[in-house]
Design an enzyme around this catalytic site. Structure first.
Site, PDB file in Angstrom:
ATOM      1  N   HIS A   1      -0.818  -3.793  -9.225  1.00 13.87           N
ATOM      2  CA  HIS A   1      -2.167  -3.245  -9.426  1.00 13.87           C
ATOM      3  C   HIS A   1      -2.572  -2.178  -8.416  1.00 13.87           C
ATOM      4  CE1 HIS A   1      -4.780  -5.602  -6.488  1.00 13.87           C
ATOM      5  NE2 HIS A   1      -3.650  -6.274  -6.408  1.00 13.87           N
TER       6      HIS A   1
ATOM      7  N   CYS B   1     -10.078  -8.105   0.134  1.00 17.50           N
ATOM      8  CA  CYS B   1      -9.895  -9.536   0.309  1.00 17.50           C
ATOM      9  C   CYS B   1     -10.784 -10.088   1.411  1.00 17.50           C
ATOM     10  CB  CYS B   1      -8.441  -9.825   0.664  1.00 17.50           C
ATOM     11  SG  CYS B   1      -7.316  -8.803  -0.229  1.00 17.50           S
TER      12      CYS B   1
ATOM     13  N   SER C   1       3.270  -4.531  -5.224  1.00 17.04           N
ATOM     14  CA  SER C   1       2.299  -5.120  -6.157  1.00 17.04           C
ATOM     15  C   SER C   1       1.933  -4.115  -7.242  1.00 17.04           C
ATOM     16  CB  SER C   1       1.051  -5.513  -5.364  1.00 17.04           C
ATOM     17  OG  SER C   1       0.054  -5.979  -6.231  1.00 17.04           O
TER      18      SER C   1
ATOM     19  N   GLN D   1       0.814  -1.225   0.000  1.00 14.53           N
ATOM     20  CA  GLN D   1       0.000   0.000   0.000  1.00 14.53           C
ATOM     21  C   GLN D   1       0.845   1.272   0.000  1.00 14.53           C
ATOM     22  OE1 GLN D   1      -3.217   0.299  -0.421  1.00 14.53           O
ATOM     23  NE2 GLN D   1      -3.758  -1.863  -0.283  1.00 14.53           N
TER      24      GLN D   1
HETATM   25  N1  PLP Z   1      -0.485  -6.610   1.253  1.00 14.53           N
HETATM   26  C1  PLP Z   1      -1.310  -5.565   1.383  1.00 14.53           C
HETATM   27  C2  PLP Z   1      -1.050  -4.563   2.452  1.00 14.53           C
HETATM   28  C3  PLP Z   1      -2.397  -5.406   0.524  1.00 14.53           C
HETATM   29  O1  PLP Z   1      -3.192  -4.365   0.656  1.00 14.53           O
HETATM   30  C4  PLP Z   1      -2.598  -6.376  -0.495  1.00 14.53           C
HETATM   31  C5  PLP Z   1      -3.765  -6.281  -1.382  1.00 14.53           C
HETATM   32  O2  PLP Z   1      -4.777  -5.707  -1.052  1.00 14.53           O
HETATM   33  C6  PLP Z   1      -1.683  -7.435  -0.606  1.00 14.53           C
HETATM   34  C7  PLP Z   1      -0.640  -7.529   0.286  1.00 14.53           C
HETATM   35  C8  PLP Z   1      -1.822  -8.474  -1.664  1.00 14.53           C
HETATM   36  O3  PLP Z   1      -1.482  -7.955  -2.907  1.00 14.53           O
HETATM   37  P1  PLP Z   1      -1.948  -8.704  -4.251  1.00 14.53           P
HETATM   38  O4  PLP Z   1      -3.402  -8.368  -4.427  1.00 14.53           O
HETATM   39  O5  PLP Z   1      -1.105  -8.134  -5.336  1.00 14.53           O
HETATM   40  O6  PLP Z   1      -1.727 -10.145  -4.030  1.00 14.53           O
END
Ligand code: PLP
Length: 381
Positions: free
Chosen positions: A201, A325, A199, A179
């Site tokens: 996206h 998620c 990440s 983030q």
């Molecule tokens: N870590 C954090 C703090 C996130 O906000 C997210 C996704 O929302 C992830 C890890 C996971 O990333 P990815 O969606 O690319 O697997």
């Protein structure tokens, strides 16, 4: 209906410049980067150019960047990779109670395999206690994994202080930076970070591409068996266009960081002040100062978060009641519980995360609707 998007922590819209940079690697330069002929070599070269751009965003060497499939894979690789590599040295890992499931569930898996995990508490703002961190360190501690910034409440951790403690005890420090990357300045050298997950996206690149920074000299067991790609650490033909897109997004993020931060901060502060002025019985979750520039998370008392989301959706407004998620389950968020909210208050929470395309007029539209919807929902309850 015109969509008003305030869920940039869930994902971001891919930038036009990013798509343009990617397109040749889907059409003309479609070769496998391991192939020796020209279109293979060109793809390989593009990967290495992208690696430099990712490295430049966080100030590391390009050979310290490994491309992965997403932020979750980066977190898994870092944590399991260190755990398995150091299993003879120790089996104790320290993390926090407010990590993303990509970290929490990885730790739970390791716990089933005989590792011991300490989950640090956070205060009412979502910040860990450094004394508790110091006191949790044992002779067999092999890893500290603390997120840079939280995905729900936007709280930024005292990363430099954490890394100093880790260094003092010769423990590897990993941070989930999914983030924070692209939203705040990151310098792994100055901040003493050993491993970092990011990440695509979340920073205007496509879904399905991530990266892991591992400081040179740190050994980790590979997570993915296969070919020799990514220095034998991540088998599988590279997602060339995704990697190129991530590289471009990192380059843009680096070049625009100051403007980007100021823009988001202005929108966030305007939104917070309007909500607090116009809607009674609200609570801002997370720290006011140590906060991601684009994040605001409010609990609206006497309101049910799901109903609020549905009513906002009917007005074309995209926001979130928890992290993407975990939404879909009605259980109150583990983050809001960790900062001490009761289930009732946590249920009435709304996360809005602003992005580059948002304007002050968008915020006015959001607050006008929010004021009306909250008032109607409260009358009904
Ligand atoms: N870590 C954090 C703090 C996130 O906000 C997210 C996704 O929302 C992830 C890890 C996971 O990333 P990815 O969606 O690319 O697997």
């Amino acid at each position: 209906m015109n969509i008003k998007y305030f869920d940039n922590a869930a994902t971001t819209k891919v930038k036009k410049e990013v798509v343009e940079e990617m397109l040749p690697y889907l059409y003309e330069e479609y070769g496998n980067p391991s192939s020796l002929y020209s279109i293979g070599r060109n793809a390989k070269k593009a990967i290495e150019e992208a690696r430099k751009k990712v490295a430049n965003l966080i100030n590391c060497m390009s050979n310290e960047i490994y491309f992965t499939g997403c932020g979750s894979e980066s977190d898994n690789t870092a944590i399991k990779g260190i755990a398995y590599e150091n299993r003879k040295k120790g089996k104790h890992i320290i993390t926090s109670k407010i990590e993303h499931p990509a970290v929490l569930h990885t730790c739970q898996t390791l716990a089933k395999q005989g590792y011991e995990i300490t989950y640090l508490n956070v205060d009412e703002n979502g910040i860990i206690n450094l004394t508790e961190l110091r006191n949790s360190i044992r002779n067999d501690t092999i890893l500290i994994s603390i997120m840079f910034a939280n995905n729900e409440i936007g709280t930024i951790q005292p990363i430099y202080e954490i890394s100093k403690i880790a260094k003092m005890h010769n423990i590897i420090f990993h941070t989930d930076c999914v983030q924070a990357c692209g939203n705040v300045p990151i310098d792994v050298r100055k901040m003493g970070i050993d491993m970092l997950s990011l990440s695509g996206h979340k920073i205007y690149a496509p879904k399905g591409i991530g990266a892991l920074y591992v400081k040179n000299g740190i050994e980790f067991e590979k997570f993915m068996d296969g070919g020799h790609q990514e220095k034998n650490k991540r088998g599988g033909t590279e997602n060339v266009s995704g990697i190129v897109g991530l590289g471009k997004a990192c380059e843009l993020a680096k070049n625009n960081l100051t403007y980007h931060m100021r823009h988001l901060q202005k929108l966030r502060d305007y939104y917070i002040s309007e909500v607090e002025k116009r809607i009674p019985n609200v609570k801002l979750n997370g720290s006011r100062e140590m906060r991601l520039p684009g994040n605001a998370n409010f609990s609206f008392q006497f309101v049910e978060g799901e109903s609020l989301l549905l009513k906002l959706d009917a007005k074309g407004i995209c926001a979130s009641s928890g992290s993407a998620c975990t939404s879909g389950s009605s259980a109150p968020s583990h983050v809001l519980k960790a900062i001490g909210l009761t289930d009732d208050i946590a249920q009435g929470s709304l996360r809005t995360t602003f992005g580059e395309e948002n304007t002050k007029e968008d915020i006015d539209y959001l607050v006008d609707n929010l004021q009306e919807i909250v008032s109607n929902l409260r009358e009904m309850s």
